[in-house]
Write a protein that holds these residues in place. Structure first.
Motif, PDB file in Angstrom:
ATOM      1  N   LEU A   1       1.052  -1.274  -0.702  1.00  0.00           N
ATOM      2  CA  LEU A   1       0.221   0.180  -0.061  1.00  0.00           C
ATOM      3  C   LEU A   1       0.859   1.324  -0.083  1.00  0.00           C
ATOM      4  O   LEU A   1       0.447   2.371  -0.380  1.00  0.00           O
ATOM      5  N   THR A   2       2.093   1.056   0.210  1.00  0.00           N
ATOM      6  CA  THR A   2       3.588   2.191   0.771  1.00  0.00           C
ATOM      7  C   THR A   2       3.943   2.076  -0.281  1.00  0.00           C
ATOM      8  O   THR A   2       5.148   3.205  -0.205  1.00  0.00           O
ATOM      9  N   GLY A   3       4.327   1.241  -1.120  1.00  0.00           N
ATOM     10  CA  GLY A   3       5.343   0.999  -2.315  1.00  0.00           C
ATOM     11  C   GLY A   3       5.864   1.957  -2.617  1.00  0.00           C
ATOM     12  O   GLY A   3       4.859   2.857  -3.617  1.00  0.00           O
ATOM     13  N   ARG A   4       7.253   2.055  -2.838  1.00  0.00           N
ATOM     14  CA  ARG A   4       7.200   3.477  -3.677  1.00  0.00           C
ATOM     15  C   ARG A   4       9.205   3.176  -4.072  1.00  0.00           C
ATOM     16  O   ARG A   4       9.586   2.349  -3.095  1.00  0.00           O
ATOM     17  N   ALA A   5       9.474   4.176  -5.068  1.00  0.00           N
ATOM     18  CA  ALA A   5      11.121   4.039  -5.199  1.00  0.00           C
ATOM     19  C   ALA A   5      11.600   5.216  -5.388  1.00  0.00           C
ATOM     20  O   ALA A   5      11.068   6.399  -5.320  1.00  0.00           O
ATOM     21  N   SER A   6      12.800   5.853  -4.933  1.00  0.00           N
ATOM     22  CA  SER A   6      13.158   6.655  -4.997  1.00  0.00           C
ATOM     23  C   SER A   6      14.938   6.510  -5.427  1.00  0.00           C
ATOM     24  O   SER A   6      15.100   6.203  -5.309  1.00  0.00           O
ATOM     25  N   TRP A   7      15.121   7.578  -5.980  1.00  0.00           N
ATOM     26  CA  TRP A   7      16.651   8.553  -6.888  1.00  0.00           C
ATOM     27  C   TRP A   7      16.353   9.786  -5.993  1.00  0.00           C
ATOM     28  O   TRP A   7      16.276  10.621  -6.437  1.00  0.00           O
ATOM     29  N   PRO A   8      18.520   9.444  -6.161  1.00  0.00           N
ATOM     30  CA  PRO A   8      19.066  10.624  -5.437  1.00  0.00           C
ATOM     31  C   PRO A   8      19.073  11.388  -6.181  1.00  0.00           C
ATOM     32  O   PRO A   8      18.632  10.825  -7.416  1.00  0.00           O
ATOM     33  N   PRO A   9      19.653  12.899  -6.304  1.00  0.00           N
ATOM     34  CA  PRO A   9      19.798  13.623  -7.445  1.00  0.00           C
ATOM     35  C   PRO A   9      20.912  12.676  -7.688  1.00  0.00           C
ATOM     36  O   PRO A   9      21.888  12.681  -7.762  1.00  0.00           O
ATOM     37  N   PRO A  10      20.701  13.272  -9.087  1.00  0.00           N
ATOM     38  CA  PRO A  10      21.892  12.484 -10.053  1.00  0.00           C
ATOM     39  C   PRO A  10      23.565  13.514  -9.963  1.00  0.00           C
ATOM     40  O   PRO A  10      24.514  12.116 -10.181  1.00  0.00           O
ATOM     41  N   CYS A  11      23.684  14.482  -9.295  1.00  0.00           N
ATOM     42  CA  CYS A  11      25.144  14.697  -8.980  1.00  0.00           C
ATOM     43  C   CYS A  11      25.531  14.867  -7.484  1.00  0.00           C
ATOM     44  O   CYS A  11      26.548  14.445  -7.107  1.00  0.00           O
ATOM     45  N   SER A  12      24.057  13.960  -6.647  1.00  0.00           N
ATOM     46  CA  SER A  12      24.947  12.770  -5.883  1.00  0.00           C
ATOM     47  C   SER A  12      25.947  12.503  -6.192  1.00  0.00           C
ATOM     48  O   SER A  12      26.568  11.784  -4.721  1.00  0.00           O
ATOM     49  N   ALA A  13      26.273  11.328  -6.751  1.00  0.00           N
ATOM     50  CA  ALA A  13      27.460  10.536  -7.124  1.00  0.00           C
ATOM     51  C   ALA A  13      28.218  10.878  -6.945  1.00  0.00           C
ATOM     52  O   ALA A  13      28.841   9.891  -7.899  1.00  0.00           O
TER      53      ALA A  13
END
Length: 164
Positions: free
Chosen positions: A137-149
């Motif tokens: 019910l709460t499933g989600r995916a996230s990415w950090p900002p591109p420059c954080s890598a």
């Protein structure tokens, strides 16, 4: 119902060091959360779990997974293992990344290393885990900002700027 807690499962990629490890450590404090720390190799994963346990995490709520994101077949195999063990996944944090290389490095899949590890592999993983994420019910995916890598784009050498 006040005080009731729902168990949840969170996969954190790049959890063997840095921000990913700190996030896994923070999540592991919650007695209702199973943390699935990802590392590039099984040994790096075990080392990360050992540090999490030393910091107070409950070993029974840690399930390490390993995959080298420079090999898309490793990512697909990891997704199969995760969905087999966790048909319902509450969150995926795509944190694994590499800094841009100064020279062109190709993966075994024929892609440049940085785009594959930072974008293609997380996309593949998210797509393969989508059924498990959708089951929650709460499933989600996230990415950090591109420059954080790694180094911000403005600080990277470009063909028109010399690196000093």
């Amino acid at each position: 119902m006040p005080g009731a807690h729902t168990p949840r499962t969170v996969l954190v990629t790049g959890a063997s060091s840095g921000i990913g490890h700190e996030l896994a450590r923070h999540l592991a404090v919650d007695e209702h959360t199973t943390v699935v720390p990802h590392a590039r190799t099984p040994q790096e994963g075990q080392d990360a779990v050992d540090r999490l346990v030393k910091d107070g995490a409950e070993p029974l709520r840690l399930r390490t997974v390993a995959a080298d994101f420079s090999k898309l077949s490793d990512v697909a195999a990891m997704a199969r293992r995760v969905t087999a063990e966790f048909p319902c996944l509450d969150a995926l944090v795509n944190n694994a990344a590499v800094a841009g290389a100064r020279s062109r490095i190709l993966t075994i899949d024929g892609h440049e290393m940085t785009p594959q590890v930072n974008y293609l592999a997380p996309y593949l993983l998210t797509r393969r885990l989508w059924p498990a994420l959708s089951a929650s019910l709460t499933g989600r995916a996230s990415w950090p900002p591109p420059c954080s890598a790694g180094t911000p784009p403005a600080a990277r050498p470009s063909p028109t700027r010399s690196a000093r």
